[in-house]
Write a protein that holds these residues in place. Sequence first.
Motif, PDB file in Angstrom:
ATOM      1  N   VAL A   1      63.917  22.611  56.497  1.00  0.00           N
ATOM      2  CA  VAL A   1      63.180  23.514  57.570  1.00  0.00           C
ATOM      3  C   VAL A   1      64.255  23.259  58.592  1.00  0.00           C
ATOM      4  N   VAL A   2      64.818  24.620  59.153  1.00  0.00           N
ATOM      5  CA  VAL A   2      66.067  24.616  60.106  1.00  0.00           C
ATOM      6  C   VAL A   2      65.656  25.127  61.339  1.00  0.00           C
ATOM      7  N   GLY A   3      64.221  25.582  61.654  1.00  0.00           N
ATOM      8  CA  GLY A   3      63.806  26.107  62.958  1.00  0.00           C
ATOM      9  C   GLY A   3      62.078  26.369  62.814  1.00  0.00           C
ATOM     10  N   SER A   4      61.797  26.235  64.048  1.00  0.00           N
ATOM     11  CA  SER A   4      60.268  26.719  64.414  1.00  0.00           C
ATOM     12  C   SER A   4      60.119  27.410  65.453  1.00  0.00           C
ATOM     13  N   THR A   5      58.858  27.947  65.715  1.00  0.00           N
ATOM     14  CA  THR A   5      58.396  28.535  67.033  1.00  0.00           C
ATOM     15  C   THR A   5      56.875  28.654  66.977  1.00  0.00           C
ATOM     16  N   GLY A   6      56.138  28.548  67.668  1.00  0.00           N
ATOM     17  CA  GLY A   6      54.783  28.722  68.079  1.00  0.00           C
ATOM     18  C   GLY A   6      54.459  30.319  68.429  1.00  0.00           C
ATOM     19  N   ASP A   7      55.261  31.077  68.900  1.00  0.00           N
ATOM     20  CA  ASP A   7      55.102  32.202  69.526  1.00  0.00           C
ATOM     21  C   ASP A   7      56.021  33.302  68.880  1.00  0.00           C
ATOM     22  N   PRO A   8      55.024  34.297  67.982  1.00  0.00           N
ATOM     23  CA  PRO A   8      55.558  35.006  67.020  1.00  0.00           C
ATOM     24  C   PRO A   8      56.463  36.295  67.954  1.00  0.00           C
ATOM     25  N   LEU A   9      56.323  36.611  69.287  1.00  0.00           N
ATOM     26  CA  LEU A   9      57.165  37.180  69.935  1.00  0.00           C
ATOM     27  C   LEU A   9      58.493  36.923  70.088  1.00  0.00           C
ATOM     28  N   ARG A  10      58.733  35.676  70.136  1.00  0.00           N
ATOM     29  CA  ARG A  10      60.062  34.870  70.037  1.00  0.00           C
ATOM     30  C   ARG A  10      60.653  34.685  68.905  1.00  0.00           C
ATOM     31  N   ALA A  11      59.846  35.049  67.677  1.00  0.00           N
ATOM     32  CA  ALA A  11      60.238  34.559  66.424  1.00  0.00           C
ATOM     33  C   ALA A  11      61.540  35.539  66.027  1.00  0.00           C
TER      34      ALA A  11
ATOM     35  N   LEU B   1      55.100  32.570  58.026  1.00  0.00           N
ATOM     36  CA  LEU B   1      54.453  33.238  58.926  1.00  0.00           C
ATOM     37  C   LEU B   1      53.141  33.027  59.163  1.00  0.00           C
ATOM     38  N   GLY B   2      52.686  32.248  60.202  1.00  0.00           N
ATOM     39  CA  GLY B   2      51.241  31.954  60.522  1.00  0.00           C
ATOM     40  C   GLY B   2      50.246  33.169  60.524  1.00  0.00           C
ATOM     41  N   ARG B   3      49.026  32.809  60.522  1.00  0.00           N
ATOM     42  CA  ARG B   3      47.952  33.828  60.533  1.00  0.00           C
ATOM     43  C   ARG B   3      47.728  34.182  61.901  1.00  0.00           C
TER      44      ARG B   3
ATOM     45  N   GLU C   1      46.752  43.589  60.202  1.00  0.00           N
ATOM     46  CA  GLU C   1      47.644  44.524  60.576  1.00  0.00           C
ATOM     47  C   GLU C   1      48.682  44.022  61.718  1.00  0.00           C
ATOM     48  N   GLU C   2      48.554  42.915  62.437  1.00  0.00           N
ATOM     49  CA  GLU C   2      49.077  42.363  63.384  1.00  0.00           C
ATOM     50  C   GLU C   2      50.295  41.495  62.618  1.00  0.00           C
ATOM     51  N   ASP C   3      49.564  40.895  61.572  1.00  0.00           N
ATOM     52  CA  ASP C   3      50.776  40.128  60.649  1.00  0.00           C
ATOM     53  C   ASP C   3      51.605  41.192  60.147  1.00  0.00           C
ATOM     54  N   LEU C   4      51.153  42.149  59.506  1.00  0.00           N
ATOM     55  CA  LEU C   4      51.964  43.326  58.702  1.00  0.00           C
ATOM     56  C   LEU C   4      53.153  43.801  59.564  1.00  0.00           C
TER      57      LEU C   4
ATOM     58  N   ASP D   1      67.632  39.802  55.604  1.00  0.00           N
ATOM     59  CA  ASP D   1      67.683  39.398  54.260  1.00  0.00           C
ATOM     60  C   ASP D   1      66.594  38.041  54.002  1.00  0.00           C
ATOM     61  N   ALA D   2      65.957  37.838  54.991  1.00  0.00           N
ATOM     62  CA  ALA D   2      64.975  36.777  54.521  1.00  0.00           C
ATOM     63  C   ALA D   2      63.664  37.232  53.973  1.00  0.00           C
ATOM     64  N   ARG D   3      62.969  36.156  53.164  1.00  0.00           N
ATOM     65  CA  ARG D   3      61.937  36.574  52.564  1.00  0.00           C
ATOM     66  C   ARG D   3      60.590  35.937  53.241  1.00  0.00           C
ATOM     67  N   VAL D   4      59.654  36.780  53.549  1.00  0.00           N
ATOM     68  CA  VAL D   4      58.598  36.367  54.518  1.00  0.00           C
ATOM     69  C   VAL D   4      57.308  36.039  53.598  1.00  0.00           C
ATOM     70  N   LEU D   5      56.580  34.771  53.704  1.00  0.00           N
ATOM     71  CA  LEU D   5      55.493  34.394  53.173  1.00  0.00           C
ATOM     72  C   LEU D   5      54.332  34.414  54.400  1.00  0.00           C
ATOM     73  N   LEU D   6      53.530  34.988  54.002  1.00  0.00           N
ATOM     74  CA  LEU D   6      52.120  35.048  54.947  1.00  0.00           C
ATOM     75  C   LEU D   6      51.255  33.921  54.809  1.00  0.00           C
ATOM     76  N   LEU D   7      50.956  33.082  55.807  1.00  0.00           N
ATOM     77  CA  LEU D   7      49.979  31.817  55.706  1.00  0.00           C
ATOM     78  C   LEU D   7      48.614  32.297  55.740  1.00  0.00           C
ATOM     79  N   ARG D   8      48.101  33.028  54.734  1.00  0.00           N
ATOM     80  CA  ARG D   8      46.830  33.842  54.833  1.00  0.00           C
ATOM     81  C   ARG D   8      46.369  34.079  53.310  1.00  0.00           C
ATOM     82  N   ARG D   9      45.218  34.185  53.139  1.00  0.00           N
ATOM     83  CA  ARG D   9      44.803  34.894  51.840  1.00  0.00           C
ATOM     84  C   ARG D   9      44.933  36.391  51.838  1.00  0.00           C
ATOM     85  N   ALA D  10      45.193  37.062  50.491  1.00  0.00           N
ATOM     86  CA  ALA D  10      45.067  38.407  50.198  1.00  0.00           C
ATOM     87  C   ALA D  10      43.662  38.385  49.875  1.00  0.00           C
ATOM     88  N   GLU D  11      42.818  39.102  50.355  1.00  0.00           N
ATOM     89  CA  GLU D  11      41.401  39.341  50.212  1.00  0.00           C
ATOM     90  C   GLU D  11      41.063  40.080  49.024  1.00  0.00           C
TER      91      GLU D  11
END
Length: 305
Positions: free
Chosen positions: A118-128, A142-144, A149-152, A166-176
């Motif tokens: 783990v090389v970094g973190s932020t709690g503010d998606p706007l700064r990510a 990416l936290g929920r 729509e907001e997450d996408l 080039d980064a790969r993104v994983l959403l921290l939520r279920r696909a309903e």
Amino acid sequence: MAAVSTFAAPAGPRGRRLPARRGACGGPGPGDAPGTGPARPRAEIDNPLDLIAGHQLLAEPAPPAPGRADAGCGCGHPMCVDEDRDRTALARVFLVERHSVASAGLRSVLATAPGLAVVGSTGDPLRAVAAVHRIAPDVVLLGRGASLEEDLAAVVALRGPDGAPDARVLLLRRAESTAEASRMLLAGASGCFPLDLAGERIIGAVQLVAAGGSVFMPAPPPARTHAAAPARHLGELPPQQAGLTEREREVLVELGHGLSNAEIGRELALAEATVKKHLTQAMRKIGQPDRLRAALYAHRHGLAG
């Protein structure tokens, strides 16, 4: 919301300054050469929970000092990262999680995984976006947010030219449903999982995505279909009758593969502005109002393979 900051001897409890890359016991960490002080700060952090125990899990692996065979802290604390683990940390992970406790929990789980750092973190998606652009991680968790729509939209921004394409993104939520899973893939995500999974399954998901795969855990149920649903597409023109040029067709094919405009440009050797022009014209000809519907059109008509 706290801003992302570059870690450089942050303040600990009651204002005490904590050294960078120290062991949990307070001894020298793997980035400290004897007599030289802390290693140059390179990771980013905005969660004070990382600092309370007196160790820094987010620092990037530092190259070993010449002639040092034993660079580990040696205190035996399970949260200390020794040089052997640094050498095997191949996949760099960045956390975007609004809740500091959840973020700290993820870091604790991933700290035990070989091949992950783990090389970094932020709690503010706007700064990510700016943060991942500087750090260029391999995987972003990416936290929920408030809605899918907001997450996408966040996925598109994170993998855009101002973020880490080039980064790969994983959403921290279920696909309903499988329909939601398809929307995630079309937006550029590599899958999703909820935070209530067991630690070993979380590690396995991140390792799989870091290796280039996609993962949805748990598997989403099939989307419910309605008899009237196909009627929306009965009147749409097939590609052969839409008057598409060869370039417009090629752009639609790559869009159906989930690529961004920048990625399509690299694939077809076109400027990003040219890709946008072809895509706009193609969407007008096939009668689709946005990128998502155009990508689904490409899948319905076999353009995406």
